[in-house]
Scaffold this active site. Structure first.
Site, PDB file in Angstrom:
ATOM      1  N   TYR A 135     -15.395  20.776  33.991  1.00  0.00           N
ATOM      2  CA  TYR A 135     -15.874  20.676  32.613  1.00  0.00           C
ATOM      3  C   TYR A 135     -17.329  21.136  32.506  1.00  0.00           C
ATOM      4  O   TYR A 135     -17.679  21.934  31.623  1.00  0.00           O
ATOM      5  CB  TYR A 135     -15.744  19.234  32.136  1.00  0.00           C
ATOM      6  N   LEU A 173     -18.035  27.965   9.137  1.00  0.00           N
ATOM      7  CA  LEU A 173     -16.725  27.811   9.766  1.00  0.00           C
ATOM      8  C   LEU A 173     -16.919  26.987  11.026  1.00  0.00           C
ATOM      9  O   LEU A 173     -17.751  27.328  11.881  1.00  0.00           O
ATOM     10  CB  LEU A 173     -16.090  29.163  10.089  1.00  0.00           C
ATOM     11  N   ILE A 174     -16.151  25.916  11.141  1.00  0.00           N
ATOM     12  CA  ILE A 174     -16.269  24.987  12.267  1.00  0.00           C
ATOM     13  C   ILE A 174     -14.925  24.926  12.983  1.00  0.00           C
ATOM     14  O   ILE A 174     -13.890  24.712  12.360  1.00  0.00           O
ATOM     15  CB  ILE A 174     -16.660  23.579  11.781  1.00  0.00           C
ATOM     16  N   SER A 221     -10.128  18.628  13.805  1.00  0.00           N
ATOM     17  CA  SER A 221      -9.107  17.591  13.640  1.00  0.00           C
ATOM     18  C   SER A 221      -9.617  16.207  14.006  1.00  0.00           C
ATOM     19  O   SER A 221      -9.015  15.195  13.623  1.00  0.00           O
ATOM     20  CB  SER A 221      -7.862  17.921  14.476  1.00  0.00           C
ATOM     21  N   SER A 222     -10.736  16.140  14.730  1.00  0.00           N
ATOM     22  CA  SER A 222     -11.297  14.853  15.128  1.00  0.00           C
ATOM     23  C   SER A 222     -12.720  15.051  15.634  1.00  0.00           C
ATOM     24  O   SER A 222     -13.209  16.186  15.733  1.00  0.00           O
ATOM     25  CB  SER A 222     -10.438  14.194  16.232  1.00  0.00           C
TER      26      SER A 222
END
Length: 247
Positions: A140, A5-6, A10-11
């Site tokens: 970040y 499962l990742i 979507s990109s």
């Protein structure tokens, strides 16, 4: 046949990792907050599920629908660049919700089934910014550094149950959404006092000496999943590998 499962498919790295494991004949559960059609090749081994890692109900629904999971790849995340002084705390909280607490929530959700089977691998995707912190990315970097420490501790905690926890540390990839944030005008990100300093930094972001390809990350995830040496960190991309040697 094993199931992976990742998150964040979507990109970028997540999408490429899903493609890579499909090519290896794995069962792939590709999750994404907003479904995009036609980005993955049709396959009987592929399932696409909606998932927002910042939403507890969404996580619970996805994990229940997924069934047994052999490998979890916590890839979903967001980036932010700019002077910390000018970064709204609301935005910083969003970054930590996705990059830190989202990873922790997903990990908590899969541990029980892996513990019962006494088998599983958890891969947390961080950043080469944890190897050599860069300017204008304090929030970040902090969100990813937290996951570095979390994963190192978790690896010891879960080893008793034969569950592995590992890190994949991508370098700088201009094709990711994080890189797209650097295209925002400097004056929109930082106070005027930082402009002279920030200009060259953003130019360097735009034309890095070394870059990471999305396939580099997918291959690093594959190595981490199949590693039998006990290695914790897997730098991905030539820039990340170079930084790991000097960190």
């Amino acid at each position: 046949m094993k199931t992976i499962l990742i998150t964040g498919c979507s990109s970028g790295y997540g999408l490429e990792t899903a493609r890579y494991f499909l090519s290896k004949q794995w069962n792939v559960i590709a999750t994404m907050r907003t479904r995009r059609e036609g980005i993955l090749p049709p396959s009987e081994n592929l399932r696409i599920l909606p998932l927002d890692v910042t939403n507890d109900a969404s996580i619970a629904t996805a994990i229940e629908a997924a069934g047994p999971i052999d490998v979890l790849v916590n890839n979903a995340g967001i980036g932010v660049v700019g002077a910390f002084e000018a970064t709204p705390l609301s935005h910083i909280r969003r970054v930590f919700d996705a990059n830190t607490f989202g990873v922790m929530a997903m990990t908590q959700a899969v541990i029980p089934q892996m513990r019962e089977r006494r088998s599983g691998v958890i891969i947390n995707v961080t950043s080469s910014a944890t190897l050599a912190p860069m300017p204008l990315a304090a929030a970040y970097t902090a969100s990813k550094q937290a996951i570095e420490g979390f994963t190192g501790s978790l690896a010891h905690e879960l080893a008793h149950f034969n569950i592995l926890a590992k890190l994949v540390e991508p370098g700088y990839a201009p094709t990711t959404r994080f890189a797209q944030n650097t295209a925002v005008r400097v004056e929109d990100l930082i106070p005027e006092a930082y402009a002279a300093f920030a200009g060259p930094v953003f130019e360097a972001f735009a034309k890095p000496a070394l870059t990471t390809r999305e396939i580099d990350v997918a291959e690093a995830v594959w190595r981490a999943v199949n590693d039998t040496t006990g290695t914790l960190r897997f730098p991905a991309g030539p820039d990340a590998v170079a930084l790991s040697r000097t960190a």
